[in-house]
Write a protein that holds these residues in place. Sequence first.
Motif, PDB file in Angstrom:
ATOM      1  N   LEU A  90     -14.370  -8.169   7.040  1.00 46.92           N
ATOM      2  CA  LEU A  90     -14.441  -7.003   7.906  1.00 46.92           C
ATOM      3  C   LEU A  90     -13.265  -6.074   7.624  1.00 46.92           C
ATOM      4  N   PRO A  91     -13.512  -4.755   7.632  1.00 45.57           N
ATOM      5  CA  PRO A  91     -12.427  -3.818   7.346  1.00 45.57           C
ATOM      6  C   PRO A  91     -11.425  -3.738   8.502  1.00 45.57           C
ATOM      7  N   SER A  92     -10.183  -3.446   8.149  1.00 44.57           N
ATOM      8  CA  SER A  92      -9.113  -3.268   9.122  1.00 44.57           C
ATOM      9  C   SER A  92      -8.202  -2.145   8.614  1.00 44.57           C
ATOM     10  N   LEU A  93      -7.118  -1.884   9.306  1.00 43.57           N
ATOM     11  CA  LEU A  93      -6.185  -0.845   8.875  1.00 43.57           C
ATOM     12  C   LEU A  93      -5.457  -1.216   7.585  1.00 43.57           C
ATOM     13  N   THR A  94      -5.412  -2.487   7.254  1.00 36.75           N
ATOM     14  CA  THR A  94      -4.713  -2.923   6.046  1.00 36.75           C
ATOM     15  C   THR A  94      -5.647  -3.410   4.947  1.00 36.75           C
ATOM     16  N   SER A  95      -6.942  -3.512   5.236  1.00 38.68           N
ATOM     17  CA  SER A  95      -7.905  -4.004   4.252  1.00 38.68           C
ATOM     18  C   SER A  95      -9.223  -3.251   4.420  1.00 38.68           C
ATOM     19  N   TYR A  96      -9.470  -2.294   3.531  1.00 41.16           N
ATOM     20  CA  TYR A  96     -10.656  -1.446   3.625  1.00 41.16           C
ATOM     21  C   TYR A  96     -10.961  -0.858   2.258  1.00 41.16           C
ATOM     22  N   GLU A  97     -12.161  -0.286   2.106  1.00 49.47           N
ATOM     23  CA  GLU A  97     -12.501   0.470   0.901  1.00 49.47           C
ATOM     24  C   GLU A  97     -12.463   1.961   1.177  1.00 49.47           C
ATOM     25  N   CYS A  98     -12.791   2.361   2.418  1.00 50.14           N
ATOM     26  CA  CYS A  98     -12.806   3.762   2.807  1.00 50.14           C
ATOM     27  C   CYS A  98     -12.121   3.888   4.164  1.00 50.14           C
ATOM     28  N   LEU A  99     -11.393   5.004   4.363  1.00 55.46           N
ATOM     29  CA  LEU A  99     -10.662   5.185   5.606  1.00 55.46           C
ATOM     30  C   LEU A  99     -10.667   6.649   6.003  1.00 55.46           C
ATOM     31  N   SER A 100     -10.837   6.910   7.293  1.00 59.74           N
ATOM     32  CA  SER A 100     -10.679   8.243   7.868  1.00 59.74           C
ATOM     33  C   SER A 100      -9.715   8.094   9.033  1.00 59.74           C
ATOM     34  N   ALA A 101      -8.546   8.726   8.929  1.00 57.91           N
ATOM     35  CA  ALA A 101      -7.487   8.554   9.925  1.00 57.91           C
ATOM     36  C   ALA A 101      -6.944   9.912  10.361  1.00 57.91           C
ATOM     37  N   ASN A 102      -7.783  10.740  10.967  1.00 56.82           N
ATOM     38  CA  ASN A 102      -7.333  12.028  11.482  1.00 56.82           C
ATOM     39  C   ASN A 102      -6.563  11.799  12.782  1.00 56.82           C
ATOM     40  N   PRO A 103      -5.522  12.591  13.043  1.00 62.13           N
ATOM     41  CA  PRO A 103      -4.706  12.354  14.234  1.00 62.13           C
ATOM     42  C   PRO A 103      -5.391  12.791  15.530  1.00 62.13           C
ATOM     43  N   GLY A 104      -4.954  12.187  16.634  1.00 60.98           N
ATOM     44  CA  GLY A 104      -5.393  12.609  17.962  1.00 60.98           C
ATOM     45  C   GLY A 104      -6.878  12.424  18.194  1.00 60.98           C
ATOM     46  N   THR A 105      -7.475  13.407  18.858  1.00 64.82           N
ATOM     47  CA  THR A 105      -8.899  13.327  19.204  1.00 64.82           C
ATOM     48  C   THR A 105      -9.785  14.017  18.176  1.00 64.82           C
ATOM     49  N   ASN A 106      -9.287  14.169  16.960  1.00 60.36           N
ATOM     50  CA  ASN A 106     -10.121  14.722  15.896  1.00 60.36           C
ATOM     51  C   ASN A 106     -11.208  13.725  15.516  1.00 60.36           C
ATOM     52  N   GLU A 107     -12.334  14.251  15.074  1.00 59.18           N
ATOM     53  CA  GLU A 107     -13.446  13.401  14.660  1.00 59.18           C
ATOM     54  C   GLU A 107     -13.140  12.766  13.311  1.00 59.18           C
ATOM     55  N   GLU A 108     -13.793  11.641  13.044  1.00 60.40           N
ATOM     56  CA  GLU A 108     -13.599  10.900  11.798  1.00 60.40           C
ATOM     57  C   GLU A 108     -14.894  10.925  10.996  1.00 60.40           C
ATOM     58  N   LEU A 109     -14.774  11.011   9.663  1.00 60.86           N
ATOM     59  CA  LEU A 109     -15.954  11.069   8.803  1.00 60.86           C
ATOM     60  C   LEU A 109     -15.658  10.425   7.460  1.00 60.86           C
ATOM     61  N   ILE A 110     -16.544   9.541   7.035  1.00 57.43           N
ATOM     62  CA  ILE A 110     -16.523   8.971   5.686  1.00 57.43           C
ATOM     63  C   ILE A 110     -17.864   9.306   5.056  1.00 57.43           C
ATOM     64  N   THR A 111     -17.837  10.015   3.924  1.00 58.41           N
ATOM     65  CA  THR A 111     -19.065  10.361   3.192  1.00 58.41           C
ATOM     66  C   THR A 111     -19.019   9.689   1.829  1.00 58.41           C
ATOM     67  N   LEU A 112     -20.105   9.025   1.468  1.00 60.01           N
ATOM     68  CA  LEU A 112     -20.203   8.337   0.179  1.00 60.01           C
ATOM     69  C   LEU A 112     -21.469   8.763  -0.543  1.00 60.01           C
ATOM     70  N   PHE A 113     -21.370   8.853  -1.863  1.00 60.33           N
ATOM     71  CA  PHE A 113     -22.518   9.104  -2.731  1.00 60.33           C
ATOM     72  C   PHE A 113     -22.679   7.906  -3.660  1.00 60.33           C
TER      73      PHE A 113
END
Length: 185
Positions: A90-113
């Motif tokens: 399972l992904p975590s903050l220290t083990s992942y393939e993709c990450l979206s970490a915008n600050p505050g209440t900004n929305e998060e998005l991961i797009t893959l092709f």
Amino acid sequence: SPIPLTAGEWFLSATNLLGGTDAYSIKATEWPVRIETLTNAIPHFNTNAAVDSPIDYYRYVVTRNAVRAQFEIDGPTGDVTLAARRGLPLPSLTSYECLSANPGTNEELITLFNFSTPVALMPGDWFISVVNVSGGPVGYTIMASEFPAYATNLFITSCQALTNSLCLTWNSVSGIHYFVQGKTN
């Protein structure tokens, strides 16, 4: 629909329907956490209290027809980070393939092709983690979507320049996020 997990012994068996001998292995995994399965383009609302566990886990099965997929967090009421990976662990903050970490209440998005690098979209189980980094309760909506088209070749059908604005119309695909940049010159 899955059978709810209850305490006690569970028994597994394998049956060879073709007869004869065959080599096989059985693997059973007990998850210490709950993993919600997401359905294509269906938003799922959740609240993370950050008390017991600051991480919510999700699973989305990408089909063979998908050439584009996106995992998104909309309307977070606090700071969350979105992590994803194909397969386990399972992904975590220290083990992942993709990450979206915008600050505050900004929305998060991961797009893959299916041609993305270093991580390409492939069919199968994708695991997604929503990590509450705010320290307090956070509500959010998570959604996983896949598309049979890249939707990257845009054709602008209308362009209208006004005093303080520019209006563009193009052949968009519903559900896809577009990023428009502008320059003063």
